[in-house]
Scaffold this active site. Structure first.
Site: not given
Ligand code: GLN
Length: 504
Positions: A80, A155, A179
């Protein structure tokens, strides 16, 4: 000949060790697959073909010389883009980091390199890991391999899509609020958020430091255990790194795969089902529970009454920490630098112009939210209250784990939604993480594995949670359930995904 991209990492590793295939062949097969499907999927922001093949060739030479190698040596991996990689562009999905090439490797990347895994490239993501759909990337959407009009989750949508589309057998994700697990759930892959502090955060571009944790994204539970063991372990460069080693994860996955769960208490969290959950997602969840029961597990119901406030607490703590972490992107040190169009070129005006241009809307929204929540006079009311809620959630978990060895829920309330569907409604987007966020707030580990196809024909996820440092339980339960489910499907769920290569 076997299609090398269809093998699990463990099976590919077996063929490499046996000398049936070379790492160069395996790496090239994945690069070819990327060439064929990337125009449709767009999982990668940067492809590192030359470097990957060089690593592969080196591993092949060392293996031929009889050197003792790591069991995963030669198996390619995707990383990532929030994880820094020396010499490879790292943007965290943001325009503000465009053109930045890190001078060092994250600890987990060092470990991957030391073990001889060729790094195929860097995967697409929501900007600075803020989002649940990968639509907040500054570099275009990633598409869900099950349906190209749908989101791959976020994400870490790039890592999940790459693994689901057979572009990589292994990938690294990061999970601050879900994410790793949410993208895994909506793409039919396996994703694990390890215990906080068990995988080094050194070299992760921080979003919310008290919540961030890197972990594996794979197609099988065993592959996640193999990768988790490789990247985990103490790191003196991360002050929150746990000194003691975790119990054997690969051993737990192998034990689980035998299918015996007798004596195990599985707690179903009352608050993580019901209203807002898609009927097909709930149906697959309950079928999985029945399979766990058939393997000898005892199913109990547990209540975590404060989970209701988890999302609210998260969306105060996370932006607060993010607003502070993102202050370093000021046009002076990394990547983009924009000068004001008119007027004097002062440091402050360059910072404003750079941040105004370089950050996308979601990042700006969270920086504003976090700065407000931390400001004098509001700190106690917002940030302080959220931290108290965090303690209550940790107590809910402690009580629940007194009654059950693991807790389970659907990973996400719904399957993958359409690209664009929730982009203009931040609150609807935030709701995707309602079942994953509590684990981050408490620092405990969580795993998502596919539970089947929902009524809309799209993958749904089954989440397993365990107490801190008991990550081995995730693998035992996950591997047992995976074996039972695959028996009922007659093979892996991803075998049912549509073919993406034109002409095949
Ligand atoms: N969707 C969550 C957010 O927008 C989690 C993001 C993540 O785990 N990096 O904060």
């Amino acid at each position: 000949m076997t299609d090398l991209t269809r093998l699990s990492a463990a099976d590919l590793a077996g063929k490499l060790t046996a000398g049936e295939v070379s790492s160069v062949e395996a790496t090239q097969a994945h690069l070819d697959r990327m060439t064929a499907v990337e125009p449709a999927v767009n999982a990668f922001l940067h492809v590192a073909a030359e470097q990957a093949l060089a690593t592969a060739a080196d591993v092949d030479t060392r293996r031929a010389a009889g050197e003792q190698l790591h069991p995963l040596a030669g198996v390619p991996i995707a990383v990532k883009d929030v994880v820094v990689t020396r010499g490879l562009p790292t943007t965290a999905g943001s325009q503000i980091l465009e053109g930045w090439v890190p001078p060092y490797d994250a600890t987990l990347v060092e470990r991957i390199k030391a073990a001889g895994l060729p790094i195929l490239g860097k995967t697409n993501m929501d900007e600075f890991a803020m989002g649940s759909s990968t639509e907040h990337s500054a570099y275009g959407d990633t598409h869900n391999p099950w349906d190209l009009d749908r989101i791959p989750g976020g994400s870490g949508g790039g890592s999940a899509a790459a693994v689901a589309a057979f572009e990589a057998p292994l990938a690294i994700g990061t999970d601050t609020g879900g994410s790793i697990r949410q993208p895994a759930a909506v793409t039919g892959t396996v994703g694990v958020k390890p215990t906080y502090g068990s995988v080094s955060r050194y070299g992760l571009i921080a979003m919310a430091s008290s919540l961030d944790q890197a972990g594996p994204v794979t197609r099988t539970v065993l592959d996640s255990a193999l990768l988790h063991e490789l990247i985990g372990g103490h790191d003196p460069r991360d002050s929150t790194s746990i000194p003691d080693p975790l119990p054997g994860l690969v051993a737990a996955a192998r034990q689980g795969a035998t299918g015996d769960l007798s004596g195990l208490r599985v707690g179903v969290v009352t608050e993580l089902q019901g209203e807002g959950y898609q009927p097909g997602v709930l149906a697959r969840f309950h079928e999985s529970l029945e399979l766990l029961r058939s393997a000898g597990a005892e199913i109990v119901e547990v209540s975590c009454p404060h989970f209701e406030y988890a999302l609210g607490a998260y969306y105060l703590i996370m932006p607060s920490e993010a607003s502070s972490n993102l202050a370093k992107f000021d046009g002076m040190r990394f990547g983009l630098r924009v000068e004001p169009e008119q007027g004097p070129v002062t440091a402050e005006r360059v910072m404003a112009a750079t941040r105004g241009t370089g950050f996308g809307d979601e990042v700006k929204r969270r920086v504003i939210l976090g700065t407000y929540a931390l400001s004098a006079g509001y700190y106690d009311a917002y940030y302080g209250s959220a931290q108290k809620v965090r303690t209550l959630i940790q107590r809910d978990f402690a009580n629940a784990f007194a009654a059950a060895d693991v807790l389970v829920s659907p990973t996400t309330p719904t399957t993958a939604f359409k690209l664009g569907e929730k982009l203009d409604d931040p609150l609807a987007m935030y709701l995707n993480d309602v079942a994953t966020i509590p684990a981050n707030l408490a620092g405990i580990p969580g795993l998502s594995l596919p539970s089947g196809l929902s009524d809309d024909g799209l993958p749904s996820g089954f989440q397993v949670l365990a107490p801190a440092k008991a990550d081995d339980r995730l693998y035992r339960v996950g591997a047992a359930l995976e074996a039972l489910l695959e028996k009922s499907w007659g093979g892996p769920l991803l075998a049912q995904a549509p073919e993406l290569e034109v002409g095949k």
